[in-house]
Design a protein around this motif. Structure first.
Motif, mmCIF file in Angstrom:
data_model
loop_
_atom_site.group_PDB
_atom_site.id
_atom_site.type_symbol
_atom_site.label_atom_id
_atom_site.label_comp_id
_atom_site.label_asym_id
_atom_site.label_seq_id
_atom_site.Cartn_x
_atom_site.Cartn_y
_atom_site.Cartn_z
ATOM 1 N N ALA A 28 9.719 29.719 43.509
ATOM 2 C CA ALA A 28 8.425 29.371 44.095
ATOM 3 C C ALA A 28 8.570 28.276 45.153
ATOM 4 O O ALA A 28 7.849 28.277 46.156
ATOM 5 C CB ALA A 28 7.453 28.927 43.011
ATOM 6 N N SER A 29 9.498 27.347 44.958
ATOM 7 C CA SER A 29 9.671 26.248 45.916
ATOM 8 C C SER A 29 10.088 26.756 47.296
ATOM 9 O O SER A 29 9.821 26.109 48.305
ATOM 10 C CB SER A 29 10.688 25.235 45.395
ATOM 11 N N GLU A 30 10.723 27.908 47.344
ATOM 12 C CA GLU A 30 11.163 28.480 48.614
ATOM 13 C C GLU A 30 9.997 28.945 49.471
ATOM 14 O O GLU A 30 10.144 29.133 50.679
ATOM 15 C CB GLU A 30 12.135 29.632 48.360
ATOM 16 N N ASP A 31 8.819 29.121 48.866
ATOM 17 C CA ASP A 31 7.642 29.576 49.600
ATOM 18 C C ASP A 31 6.933 28.446 50.349
ATOM 19 O O ASP A 31 5.982 28.703 51.086
ATOM 20 C CB ASP A 31 6.633 30.238 48.650
ATOM 21 N N TYR A 32 7.376 27.219 50.170
ATOM 22 C CA TYR A 32 6.743 26.060 50.791
ATOM 23 C C TYR A 32 7.543 25.608 52.005
ATOM 24 O O TYR A 32 8.774 25.737 52.031
ATOM 25 C CB TYR A 32 6.615 24.920 49.780
ATOM 26 N N ALA A 33 6.832 25.051 52.975
ATOM 27 C CA ALA A 33 7.481 24.573 54.197
ATOM 28 C C ALA A 33 8.446 23.429 53.910
ATOM 29 O O ALA A 33 9.505 23.344 54.516
ATOM 30 C CB ALA A 33 6.437 24.140 55.214
ATOM 31 N N ASP A 34 8.073 22.538 52.990
ATOM 32 C CA ASP A 34 8.995 21.487 52.577
ATOM 33 C C ASP A 34 8.842 21.219 51.087
ATOM 34 O O ASP A 34 7.876 21.633 50.454
ATOM 35 C CB ASP A 34 8.853 20.212 53.414
ATOM 36 N N PHE A 35 9.812 20.528 50.545
ATOM 37 C CA PHE A 35 9.877 20.339 49.092
ATOM 38 C C PHE A 35 8.727 19.481 48.575
ATOM 39 O O PHE A 35 8.262 19.663 47.457
ATOM 40 C CB PHE A 35 11.234 19.743 48.705
#
Length: 68
Positions: A28-35
């Motif tokens: 799911a974290s990969e779907d965000y522009a930054d961490f």
């Protein structure tokens, strides 16, 4: 390779919060522009406010304690 652990220092409560991210959370974290955006999305799950924390990430967690 995404970090597996997030360590937060919550200066509003004096807590050290250690989170081991699940495989689903890593994906799911990969779907965000930054961490940081991802961390904001899990605030309620782990009862912290990112604006009150400093954080670091790591792949392997190791710790040392002195005089505790």
């Amino acid at each position: 390779m995404e970090p597996r652990y997030v360590i937060l220092m919550d200066f509003s409560t004096g807590e050290l919060i250690k989170i081991r991210l699940s495989d689903e959370q890593l994906k799911a974290s990969e779907d965000y522009a930054d961490f940081e955006e991802f961390l904001s999305s899990i605030e309620s799950d782990y009862d912290f406010k990112l604006k009150d924390c400093l954080y670091m990430t790591c792949h392997n967690l190791s710790e040392r304690n002195y005089n505790l």
